[in-house]
Design a protein around this motif. Structure first.
Motif, PDB file in Angstrom:
ATOM      1  N   UNK A 140       0.829  -1.208   0.000  1.00  0.00           N
ATOM      2  CA  UNK A 140       0.000   0.000   0.000  1.00  0.00           C
ATOM      3  C   UNK A 140       0.862   1.256   0.000  1.00  0.00           C
ATOM      4  N   UNK A 141       1.983   1.199   0.709  1.00  0.00           N
ATOM      5  CA  UNK A 141       2.885   2.351   0.754  1.00  0.00           C
ATOM      6  C   UNK A 141       3.514   2.596  -0.615  1.00  0.00           C
ATOM      7  N   UNK A 142       3.934   1.528  -1.283  1.00  0.00           N
ATOM      8  CA  UNK A 142       4.490   1.654  -2.631  1.00  0.00           C
ATOM      9  C   UNK A 142       3.429   2.193  -3.586  1.00  0.00           C
ATOM     10  N   UNK A 143       2.210   1.717  -3.439  1.00  0.00           N
ATOM     11  CA  UNK A 143       1.128   2.202  -4.302  1.00  0.00           C
ATOM     12  C   UNK A 143       0.924   3.704  -4.130  1.00  0.00           C
ATOM     13  N   UNK A 144       0.987   4.189  -2.901  1.00  0.00           N
ATOM     14  CA  UNK A 144       0.833   5.616  -2.659  1.00  0.00           C
ATOM     15  C   UNK A 144       1.925   6.408  -3.373  1.00  0.00           C
ATOM     16  N   UNK A 145       3.167   5.926  -3.296  1.00  0.00           N
ATOM     17  CA  UNK A 145       4.271   6.600  -3.984  1.00  0.00           C
ATOM     18  C   UNK A 145       4.079   6.543  -5.490  1.00  0.00           C
ATOM     19  N   UNK A 146       3.605   5.405  -5.979  1.00  0.00           N
ATOM     20  CA  UNK A 146       3.405   5.255  -7.418  1.00  0.00           C
ATOM     21  C   UNK A 146       2.292   6.155  -7.932  1.00  0.00           C
ATOM     22  N   UNK A 147       1.278   6.399  -7.118  1.00  0.00           N
ATOM     23  CA  UNK A 147       0.219   7.319  -7.531  1.00  0.00           C
ATOM     24  C   UNK A 147       0.775   8.744  -7.664  1.00  0.00           C
ATOM     25  N   UNK A 148       1.686   9.103  -6.775  1.00  0.00           N
ATOM     26  CA  UNK A 148       2.342  10.410  -6.895  1.00  0.00           C
ATOM     27  C   UNK A 148       3.172  10.469  -8.171  1.00  0.00           C
ATOM     28  N   UNK A 149       3.840   9.364  -8.497  1.00  0.00           N
ATOM     29  CA  UNK A 149       4.625   9.305  -9.730  1.00  0.00           C
ATOM     30  C   UNK A 149       3.722   9.500 -10.947  1.00  0.00           C
ATOM     31  N   UNK A 150       2.560   8.869 -10.928  1.00  0.00           N
ATOM     32  CA  UNK A 150       1.626   9.007 -12.050  1.00  0.00           C
ATOM     33  C   UNK A 150       1.186  10.456 -12.214  1.00  0.00           C
ATOM     34  N   UNK A 151       0.880  11.121 -11.114  1.00  0.00           N
ATOM     35  CA  UNK A 151       0.426  12.505 -11.221  1.00  0.00           C
ATOM     36  C   UNK A 151       1.546  13.420 -11.706  1.00  0.00           C
ATOM     37  N   UNK A 152       2.795  13.094 -11.374  1.00  0.00           N
ATOM     38  CA  UNK A 152       3.921  13.900 -11.848  1.00  0.00           C
ATOM     39  C   UNK A 152       4.117  13.737 -13.348  1.00  0.00           C
ATOM     40  N   UNK A 153       4.024  12.497 -13.833  1.00  0.00           N
ATOM     41  CA  UNK A 153       4.146  12.270 -15.271  1.00  0.00           C
ATOM     42  C   UNK A 153       2.951  12.892 -16.002  1.00  0.00           C
ATOM     43  N   UNK A 197       5.652  18.924  -9.070  1.00  0.00           N
ATOM     44  CA  UNK A 197       4.441  18.150  -8.785  1.00  0.00           C
ATOM     45  C   UNK A 197       4.738  17.032  -7.776  1.00  0.00           C
ATOM     46  N   UNK A 198       5.897  16.419  -7.874  1.00  0.00           N
ATOM     47  CA  UNK A 198       6.267  15.401  -6.883  1.00  0.00           C
ATOM     48  C   UNK A 198       6.311  16.011  -5.483  1.00  0.00           C
ATOM     49  N   UNK A 199       6.853  17.212  -5.387  1.00  0.00           N
ATOM     50  CA  UNK A 199       6.920  17.880  -4.090  1.00  0.00           C
ATOM     51  C   UNK A 199       5.526  18.160  -3.550  1.00  0.00           C
ATOM     52  N   UNK A 200       4.630  18.616  -4.414  1.00  0.00           N
ATOM     53  CA  UNK A 200       3.248  18.862  -4.001  1.00  0.00           C
ATOM     54  C   UNK A 200       2.609  17.571  -3.498  1.00  0.00           C
ATOM     55  N   UNK A 203       6.279  13.640  -1.964  1.00  0.00           N
ATOM     56  CA  UNK A 203       7.328  12.643  -2.137  1.00  0.00           C
ATOM     57  C   UNK A 203       8.604  13.325  -2.615  1.00  0.00           C
ATOM     58  N   UNK A 204       9.715  12.625  -2.434  1.00  0.00           N
ATOM     59  CA  UNK A 204      11.029  13.149  -2.797  1.00  0.00           C
ATOM     60  C   UNK A 204      11.397  12.650  -4.192  1.00  0.00           C
ATOM     61  N   UNK A 205      11.810  13.553  -5.061  1.00  0.00           N
ATOM     62  CA  UNK A 205      12.229  13.150  -6.406  1.00  0.00           C
ATOM     63  C   UNK A 205      13.441  12.233  -6.374  1.00  0.00           C
ATOM     64  N   UNK A 206      14.205  12.265  -5.275  1.00  0.00           N
ATOM     65  CA  UNK A 206      15.352  11.373  -5.053  1.00  0.00           C
ATOM     66  C   UNK A 206      16.424  11.506  -6.129  1.00  0.00           C
ATOM     67  N   UNK A 207      16.481  12.648  -6.813  1.00  0.00           N
ATOM     68  CA  UNK A 207      17.507  12.848  -7.829  1.00  0.00           C
ATOM     69  C   UNK A 207      17.375  11.933  -9.015  1.00  0.00           C
TER      70      UNK A 207
END
Length: 400
Positions: A140-153, A197-200, A203-207
């Motif tokens: 579930x935690x990975x899914x939350x991060x992945x949803x943020x990734x989707x919104x950034x893309x 958008x990742x910051x919003x 989540x951390x872009x992690x470089x």
């Protein structure tokens, strides 16, 4: 962050199986192994000892003693890590000598101190293997991060969809350059918008955010991960700073993110966009990558060979007429969690297990035409594989 430490049962099982007296790890406070073993990020290096079914931590006296759930003891100890661990084993283990398990990455001086204290050191992959299978909370935690990734893309797609194509006569730039918000759109401008958008999203872009434009650049990412830079160098020459590269209509633009969530768990998503695509090479490459992506939803079952899955991704991509040696990516993914790359790898004879979470990647690179890539995160479920977050795959940014 998923609550509580992890891996204790797996470590205890390894200790019993090897008839060992305990397990030792020397951890970085912000490293994935330490976060996994303690359930939190510590702001210091520390020694982790598991013996007689209990966890003990030793930290330097220069920091406040942290609170770690389920730890039998957390104390300060300024001795070298190996000596501190040996003292814990002597006080906590059922025997004062015998085999001590450790990961292969244990520092050499720590290993020497343990051996000088009378213990025989043996390597174990117990923690690595335990991390490879995610429980429901981790997924579930990975899914939350992945949803943020989707919104950034999606933000990148939105900008590309709203971009105009410059005509040299209008003074906005050379013919074909994309113009957004009154100025030519460069790879760096787009990358910054994605990271914003990742910051919003918290989540951390992690470089790890990259924007790759056509055949003219390797990536616009600055300060990115060494592993990612190495894989790009292997497949397309040395990376270079293309922050000023202007994006052009008709060329493939790969937007890739691999953010880190608040608890340290990673996501990964890459999509390729073409503004006013004319078809041709990038269309064929995209069909190949999309077909390879579909293969993962068929082959990534529990009990299947991880190496076979990797070979099938490459084979399906190459089946559309691309060179397996020079065009089809060799890095087709592997496990993802607290690290962007962890077990299982998609090679060798490792069997996939229910609970594995994989970064799956299909990509084609050509010296003249550029690159097309699709990357997703997939979970191996008891009932079969599925994408953690489903996202559009088309080349047209307006599809988002």
């Amino acid at each position: 962050m998923p609550s509580g430490p992890r891996g204790g049962a797996a470590i205890d099982a390894a200790i019993d199986e090897r008839d060992a007296v305990g397990f030792v790890a020397v951890c970085r406070g912000d490293g994935p192994t330490g976060r996994y073993l303690t359930g939190r990020r510590l702001d210091t290096d520390f020694v982790f000892v598991r013996a007689a079914g209990e966890t003990h931590l030793r930290v330097p006296s220069t920091v406040d003693i942290p609170v770690v759930a389920d730890a039998a003891s957390v104390r300060t100890d300024d001795r070298p890590a190996g000596k501190a661990a040996a003292a814990v084993l002597a006080a906590s283990a059922s025997e004062s000598e015998g085999t001590v398990l450790a990961s292969r990455t244990i520092p050499h001086d720590a290993a020497l101190h343990l051996e000088s204290a009378g213990y025989d050191l043996a390597s174990t992959a117990a923690v690595r293997d335990a991390r490879a299978v995610k429980d429901e909370t981790e997924r579930e935690t990975i899914e939350s991060t992945q949803r943020a990734a989707k919104r950034a893309v999606a933000r990148a797609a939105e900008i590309l969809a709203r971009s105009n194509v410059a005509d040299e006569a209008d003074g906005m730039g050379p013919d074909g350059v994309l113009v957004w918000d009154g100025a030519p759109l460069s790879a760096e401008r787009l990358r910054r918008q994605v990271n914003a958008r990742l910051a919003v999203e918290g989540v951390d872009a992690a470089g790890e955010t990259t924007v790759r434009a056509g055949s003219r650049s390797e990536s616009a990412e600055r300060g990115g991960g060494v592993e990612r830079d190495r894989s790009e160098r292997d497949e397309g020459g040395g990376p270079k700073d293309d922050s000023a590269v202007e994006l052009i209509a008709g060329e493939p633009i790969v937007v890739s993110v691999a953010p880190r969530g608040p608890g340290g768990y990673r996501g990964a998503l890459a999509r390729t966009f073409v503004v006013e695509s004319g078809g041709g090479w990038e269309r064929r490459a995209h069909v190949a990558c999309d077909a390879a992506r579909d293969v993962t939803l068929v082959e990534a079952d529990p009990g299947a060979s991880a190496g076979f899955l990797g070979s099938e991704i490459r084979a399906e991509t190459g089946a559309f007429g691309f060179s397996m040696d020079g065009e089809v990516t060799r890095d087709v993914g592997g496990g993802i969690g607290l690290s962007a790359r962890e077990a299982p790898t998609l090679d060798g004879d490792t069997e996939l297990a229910a609970g594995n979470v994989l970064r799956v990647r299909a990509a084609v690179t050509h010296a003249e035409h550029g690159r097309v890539e699709l990357t997703d995160v997939l979970v191996v479920g008891a009932d079969g594989p599925q994408m953690v977050v489903d996202a559009p795959t088309g080349l047209d940014p307006r599809q988002w």
